[in-house]
Design a protein around this motif. Structure first.
Motif, PDB file in Angstrom:
ATOM      1  N   ALA A   1       7.544  -0.436   4.045  1.00 58.23           N
ATOM      2  CA  ALA A   1       6.559  -1.123   3.786  1.00 58.23           C
ATOM      3  C   ALA A   1       6.163  -1.015   2.214  1.00 58.23           C
ATOM      4  O   ALA A   1       6.387   0.244   1.861  1.00 58.23           O
ATOM      5  CB  ALA A   1       5.158  -0.956   4.406  1.00 58.23           C
ATOM      6  N   MET A   2       5.672  -1.981   1.521  1.00 60.29           N
ATOM      7  CA  MET A   2       5.226  -1.940   0.272  1.00 60.29           C
ATOM      8  C   MET A   2       3.884  -2.482  -0.227  1.00 60.29           C
ATOM      9  O   MET A   2       3.466  -3.102   0.491  1.00 60.29           O
ATOM     10  CB  MET A   2       6.190  -2.840  -0.720  1.00 60.29           C
ATOM     11  CG  MET A   2       7.626  -2.747  -0.476  1.00 60.29           C
ATOM     12  SD  MET A   2       8.273  -1.171  -1.013  1.00 60.29           S
ATOM     13  CE  MET A   2       8.348  -1.314  -2.899  1.00 60.29           C
TER      14      MET A   2
ATOM     15  N   ILE B   1       2.666  -5.127   2.107  1.00 56.86           N
ATOM     16  CA  ILE B   1       3.448  -6.190   2.822  1.00 56.86           C
ATOM     17  C   ILE B   1       4.343  -5.330   3.519  1.00 56.86           C
ATOM     18  O   ILE B   1       4.853  -4.243   3.167  1.00 56.86           O
ATOM     19  CB  ILE B   1       3.938  -7.119   1.936  1.00 56.86           C
ATOM     20  CG1 ILE B   1       4.755  -8.391   2.848  1.00 56.86           C
ATOM     21  CG2 ILE B   1       5.143  -6.432   1.025  1.00 56.86           C
ATOM     22  CD1 ILE B   1       5.017  -9.632   1.910  1.00 56.86           C
ATOM     23  N   ASN B   2       4.631  -5.679   5.060  1.00 57.77           N
ATOM     24  CA  ASN B   2       5.528  -4.862   5.818  1.00 57.77           C
ATOM     25  C   ASN B   2       7.044  -5.076   5.340  1.00 57.77           C
ATOM     26  O   ASN B   2       7.214  -6.227   4.543  1.00 57.77           O
ATOM     27  CB  ASN B   2       5.242  -5.094   7.261  1.00 57.77           C
ATOM     28  CG  ASN B   2       5.894  -6.293   7.679  1.00 57.77           C
ATOM     29  OD1 ASN B   2       6.286  -7.322   6.915  1.00 57.77           O
ATOM     30  ND2 ASN B   2       5.334  -6.820   9.002  1.00 57.77           N
TER      31      ASN B   2
ATOM     32  N   PRO C   1       6.287   4.181   5.148  1.00 54.83           N
ATOM     33  CA  PRO C   1       6.853   3.715   6.427  1.00 54.83           C
ATOM     34  C   PRO C   1       6.258   2.733   6.932  1.00 54.83           C
ATOM     35  O   PRO C   1       6.910   1.947   7.535  1.00 54.83           O
ATOM     36  CB  PRO C   1       6.653   5.332   7.172  1.00 54.83           C
ATOM     37  CG  PRO C   1       5.840   5.949   6.367  1.00 54.83           C
ATOM     38  CD  PRO C   1       5.684   5.664   4.970  1.00 54.83           C
ATOM     39  N   LEU C   2       4.794   2.807   6.825  1.00 54.71           N
ATOM     40  CA  LEU C   2       3.972   1.757   7.418  1.00 54.71           C
ATOM     41  C   LEU C   2       3.169   1.027   6.520  1.00 54.71           C
ATOM     42  O   LEU C   2       2.637   1.542   5.314  1.00 54.71           O
ATOM     43  CB  LEU C   2       3.498   2.132   8.571  1.00 54.71           C
ATOM     44  CG  LEU C   2       4.203   2.712   9.618  1.00 54.71           C
ATOM     45  CD1 LEU C   2       3.152   3.626  10.803  1.00 54.71           C
ATOM     46  CD2 LEU C   2       4.931   1.716  10.417  1.00 54.71           C
ATOM     47  N   LEU C   3       2.895  -0.386   6.862  1.00 58.94           N
ATOM     48  CA  LEU C   3       1.658  -0.935   6.136  1.00 58.94           C
ATOM     49  C   LEU C   3       0.461  -0.324   6.161  1.00 58.94           C
ATOM     50  O   LEU C   3      -0.162  -0.265   7.175  1.00 58.94           O
ATOM     51  CB  LEU C   3       1.513  -2.497   6.551  1.00 58.94           C
ATOM     52  CG  LEU C   3       0.951  -3.452   5.652  1.00 58.94           C
ATOM     53  CD1 LEU C   3       1.258  -4.992   5.758  1.00 58.94           C
ATOM     54  CD2 LEU C   3      -0.571  -3.268   5.537  1.00 58.94           C
ATOM     55  N   ARG C   4      -0.047   0.371   4.836  1.00 55.50           N
ATOM     56  CA  ARG C   4      -1.364   1.043   5.032  1.00 55.50           C
ATOM     57  C   ARG C   4      -2.250   0.751   3.938  1.00 55.50           C
ATOM     58  O   ARG C   4      -1.449  -0.003   2.884  1.00 55.50           O
ATOM     59  CB  ARG C   4      -0.972   2.550   5.336  1.00 55.50           C
ATOM     60  CG  ARG C   4      -0.433   2.911   6.573  1.00 55.50           C
ATOM     61  CD  ARG C   4      -1.704   2.610   7.732  1.00 55.50           C
ATOM     62  NE  ARG C   4      -1.126   3.112   8.947  1.00 55.50           N
ATOM     63  CZ  ARG C   4      -0.587   2.368  10.019  1.00 55.50           C
ATOM     64  NH1 ARG C   4      -0.223   1.147   9.575  1.00 55.50           N
ATOM     65  NH2 ARG C   4      -0.301   3.147  11.104  1.00 55.50           N
TER      66      ARG C   4
ATOM     67  N   GLN D   1      -1.012   7.658   2.110  1.00 58.16           N
ATOM     68  CA  GLN D   1      -0.119   6.978   3.333  1.00 58.16           C
ATOM     69  C   GLN D   1       1.269   6.560   2.787  1.00 58.16           C
ATOM     70  O   GLN D   1       2.018   5.962   3.491  1.00 58.16           O
ATOM     71  CB  GLN D   1      -0.837   6.093   3.874  1.00 58.16           C
ATOM     72  CG  GLN D   1      -1.847   6.684   4.763  1.00 58.16           C
ATOM     73  CD  GLN D   1      -2.882   5.542   5.473  1.00 58.16           C
ATOM     74  OE1 GLN D   1      -3.167   4.555   4.785  1.00 58.16           O
ATOM     75  NE2 GLN D   1      -3.532   5.969   6.651  1.00 58.16           N
ATOM     76  N   TYR D   2       1.382   6.507   1.287  1.00 54.88           N
ATOM     77  CA  TYR D   2       2.543   6.127   0.685  1.00 54.88           C
ATOM     78  C   TYR D   2       3.445   7.334   0.144  1.00 54.88           C
ATOM     79  O   TYR D   2       2.719   8.046  -0.448  1.00 54.88           O
ATOM     80  CB  TYR D   2       2.226   5.114  -0.212  1.00 54.88           C
ATOM     81  CG  TYR D   2       1.836   3.707   0.123  1.00 54.88           C
ATOM     82  CD1 TYR D   2       0.615   3.349   0.738  1.00 54.88           C
ATOM     83  CD2 TYR D   2       2.663   2.599   0.233  1.00 54.88           C
ATOM     84  CE1 TYR D   2       0.247   2.279   1.416  1.00 54.88           C
ATOM     85  CE2 TYR D   2       2.386   1.499   1.018  1.00 54.88           C
ATOM     86  CZ  TYR D   2       1.316   1.295   1.330  1.00 54.88           C
ATOM     87  OH  TYR D   2       0.852  -0.028   1.911  1.00 54.88           O
TER      88      TYR D   2
END
Length: 122
Positions: free
Chosen positions: A33-34, A51-52, A100-103, A108-109
């Protein structure tokens, strides 16, 4: 490891548009995810958009919803942030991030670019 390089910042006028890009390289970068974050002088880094991995379900901060658009092109490993109807309060360093996930939280990145300056004049 994922490397991220932002580009496209600069000087814009209130009401105008700018487009940022983030080139990703490294292992399986298309599976991440970005997100885009920004940090104004004297303020904490804040979430802008994310965005996922598939490019679906973009998510925006309320402050930019309806004016900014995040998109990605997995063929070129590039993420974009189209910024329309710019406001002076958008002045900040904009960072691209991968996780890893849209957060929406900074922690979380896992990977970050070096940032690109956006300055909006009134």
């Amino acid at each position: 490891q994922v490397q991220l390089v932002e580009a496209g910042g600069g000087l814009g006028q209130a009401g105008g548009s700018l487009r940022l890009s983030c080139a990703a390289s490294g292992r399986t970068c298309n599976s991440f995810a970005m997100g885009w974050f920004r940090q104004a002088p004297g303020k904490e880094r804040e979430f802008v958009a994310a965005i996922n991995w598939s490019g679906s379900n973009p998510y925006y901060a309320d402050s930019v919803k309806g004016r900014f658009t995040i998109s990605r092109d997995n063929a070129t490993n590039t993420v974009y942030l189209q910024m329309n109807s710019l406001r002076p309060e958008a002045t900040a360093v904009y960072y691209c991030a991968a996780g890893p996930l849209l957060r929406i939280r900074v922690h979380q990145y896992d990977y970050w670019g070096q940032g690109t300056q956006v300055t909006v004049s009134s």
